[in-house]
Design a protein around this motif. Structure first.
Motif, short mmCIF file in Angstrom:
data_model
loop_
_atom_site.label_atom_id
_atom_site.label_comp_id
_atom_site.label_asym_id
_atom_site.label_seq_id
_atom_site.Cartn_x
_atom_site.Cartn_y
_atom_site.Cartn_z
N SER A 219 14.07 32.36 -13.51
CA SER A 219 12.92 33.27 -13.61
C SER A 219 13.26 34.64 -13.02
O SER A 219 12.79 35.67 -13.53
CB SER A 219 11.72 32.67 -12.88
N SER A 318 13.86 35.28 -24.85
CA SER A 318 13.37 34.09 -24.17
C SER A 318 14.51 33.18 -23.71
O SER A 318 14.29 32.00 -23.47
CB SER A 318 12.44 33.30 -25.09
N THR A 322 10.71 31.30 -18.84
CA THR A 322 9.62 31.96 -18.11
C THR A 322 9.30 31.18 -16.86
O THR A 322 9.29 29.94 -16.87
CB THR A 322 8.35 32.05 -18.99
N GLN A 327 3.71 30.86 -16.84
CA GLN A 327 3.48 30.05 -18.03
C GLN A 327 2.04 29.56 -18.10
O GLN A 327 1.43 29.28 -17.06
CB GLN A 327 4.42 28.84 -18.03
N GLN A 331 1.36 24.92 -21.85
CA GLN A 331 2.80 24.89 -22.03
C GLN A 331 3.46 24.03 -20.95
O GLN A 331 4.41 23.28 -21.22
CB GLN A 331 3.36 26.32 -22.00
N LEU A 332 2.98 24.13 -19.73
CA LEU A 332 3.54 23.33 -18.64
C LEU A 332 3.31 21.84 -18.89
O LEU A 332 4.20 21.00 -18.64
CB LEU A 332 2.92 23.74 -17.30
N GLU A 335 5.80 20.62 -21.47
CA GLU A 335 7.15 20.48 -20.94
C GLU A 335 7.27 19.25 -20.03
O GLU A 335 8.32 18.58 -20.02
CB GLU A 335 7.54 21.74 -20.19
#
Length: 474
Positions: A219, A318, A322, A327, A331-332, A335
């Motif tokens: 990051s 990307s 990120t 985020q 999205q988290l 993942e």
């Protein structure tokens, strides 16, 4: 003798109450008065007066007025009492009397002069430059002064900041870049750099930022790429950027000692710089056939490959990923689900720990524990049950997931078990078994185990049982 006194009193009549003031002293002997002082002239309060009654009366009034004045002057010095020529008391401005004790350390005049204000309007005294709030005007230049110079009137004084040398540059710029990794505000970095006189060290700013990012997280590398894109133009020129990346390629043998993958990372920085139009597209082609260092050659090859892949649809912007704090939550969650599925297929707990750490969301690890338990409830085999227990045990022992985050994950499952049971009928039974195993392995404590909900079900058995209602927990 008595006849003489009577004759004198008849000639000079005196009131009886004033006899004590007229004679200095007297004694009574044989029923009569003996006059100690037979002089015609008398002294009253140090003043010699005539023997006439009018003179004695006037002297007595003046003596009383003087006594009154001396008495009042010690109590109030601001009244300004005085005597006129005929003995009348003349009073000035009346001031409320004050206690004599407050006058002990008072340095103001007791004669009634002035208004009681400080000397020189407060500008007097030792070490005093002037009155408070007083502004001095610029002093006019005297042309007759022997030190007068005509060029003095045309002088313009400016603050000169000396340029930074290499040692001061690292001490000054390194904290700015490290603070940027925390707040991520490129405008603040641009303002701080604009206040410095970088001088010839201007082209070293990008190389220093990249060198710090190589030892940081993914990051932070993404933040560094954004910083270089925002600084190019307002603060740094394209020529400064090219000189900085040339310096990075020359210093790669030293950077590899601290960061083994520095060559690949620098290649990614170069590809990102070309994609952001910081470097020209011919920058990589200019090094063809001119590079002797194997690390620099590997970095340039990596950049060239990424740029070719970008033509096929790869997004270079990307490539660093990120940071977790930036985020979205959806999205988290995706993942984390992919991470759990990959772990169930591979069984590599070390890789799962590394991926969870790279997400950089320690405040959101309760979601990982929640998703792992829900995956166990929705599964049908014992394999997922045992593997998830082992993963949570490993994450708890390594403190990647803290006790608080683990507790919150279990509590969230307790709250949602009623909704989960709609899709998974055996959810209560599986959850009880999972919680008991977690307690036996030391993942949770006894308080969290006792909070596990259990569903009681009423079941009417056969008539042979006499219609007794039995409670059975799933």
């Amino acid at each position: 003798m008595a006849a003489d006194c009577e004759a004198w009193l008849n000639a000079n009549p005196v009131e009886i109450g004033d006899l004590s003031d007229s004679f200095v002293s007297g004694e009574e002997d044989n029923g009569g008065f003996i006059i100690a002082n037979k002089n015609i002239n008398n002294e009253i309060n140090g003043n010699w007066v005539a023997s006439s009654s009018n003179s004695i009366h006037e002297a007595r009034l003046k003596a009383k007025a003087k006594r009154r004045l001396r008495k009042n002057s010690s109590r109030d010095s601001g009244r300004g009492d005085s005597l006129s020529d005929n003995g009348d008391v003349v009073r000035g401005t009346s001031v409320a009397p004050t206690s004599p004790k407050s006058k002990l350390l008072d340095r103001k005049s007791r004669l009634g002069k002035g208004r009681g204000l400080p000397k020189k309007g407060g500008a007097g005294g030792k070490g005093v430059w002037g009155r408070s709030g007083e502004v001095y005007e610029p002093e006019a230049v005297d042309e007759r002064d022997p030190n007068y110079d005509e060029d003095q009137e045309n002088c313009v004084y400016e603050t000169v900041v000396p340029p930074l040398d290499e040692r001061d540059f690292e001490k000054t710029v390194t904290p700015i870049v490290q603070e940027y990794f925390e707040h991520g505000d490129t405008n603040e970095v641009a303002e701080l750099l604009a206040e410095l006189n970088l001088g010839p060290m201007r082209s070293v700013v990008p190389s220093l930022a990249v060198a710090l990012a190589l030892e940081a997280k993914a990051s932070h590398r993404e933040l560094t790429s954004r910083l270089l894109a925002d600084l190019c133009g307002p603060v740094l020129s394209h020529g400064d950027m090219e000189k900085s990346f040339d310096k990075l390629l020359r210093e790669l043998p030293d950077l590899v000692l601290d960061t083994p993958g520095a060559a690949q990372l620098v290649g990614q920085f170069i590809a990102r710089a070309v994609s952001d139009q910081i470097l020209s597209k011919t920058y990589i082609e200019g090094y063809k056939g001119k590079v002797d260092c194997e690390y620099a050659r590997a970095a340039l090859d990596r950049a060239a490959v990424l740029l070719k892949m970008s033509m096929g649809g790869l997004r270079i912007d990307s490539q660093w990923g990120t940071g977790g704090g930036q985020q979205p939550v959806i999205q988290l969650i995706k993942e984390m689900n992919l991470l759990l599925k990959e772990y169930i297929l591979s069984g590599d707990s070390k890789e799962a720990e590394r991926c969870l750490r790279d997400l950089e969301v320690p405040h959101f690890h309760h979601e990982f524990a929640y998703e792992a338990i829900v995956m166990v409830l929705e599964s049908n085999g014992e394999k997922t049950f045992k593997m998830v227990l082992q993963l949570l045990k490993s994450l708890s022992m390594s403190s990647i997931i803290t006790v608080d985050q683990m507790r919150r994950g279990y509590q969230r499952v307790y709250m949602d078990i009623a909704e989960i049971n709609i899709d998974v009928p055996r959810a209560y039974f599986i959850l009880e078994q999972f919680v008991d195993k977690s307690f036996s392995m030391g993942i949770i404590d006894v308080k969290l185990r006792d909070l596990c909900p259990c569903r009681g079900r009423k079941r009417y058995v056969s008539e042979g049982d006499g219609g007794v209602v039995k409670l059975e927990s799933y």
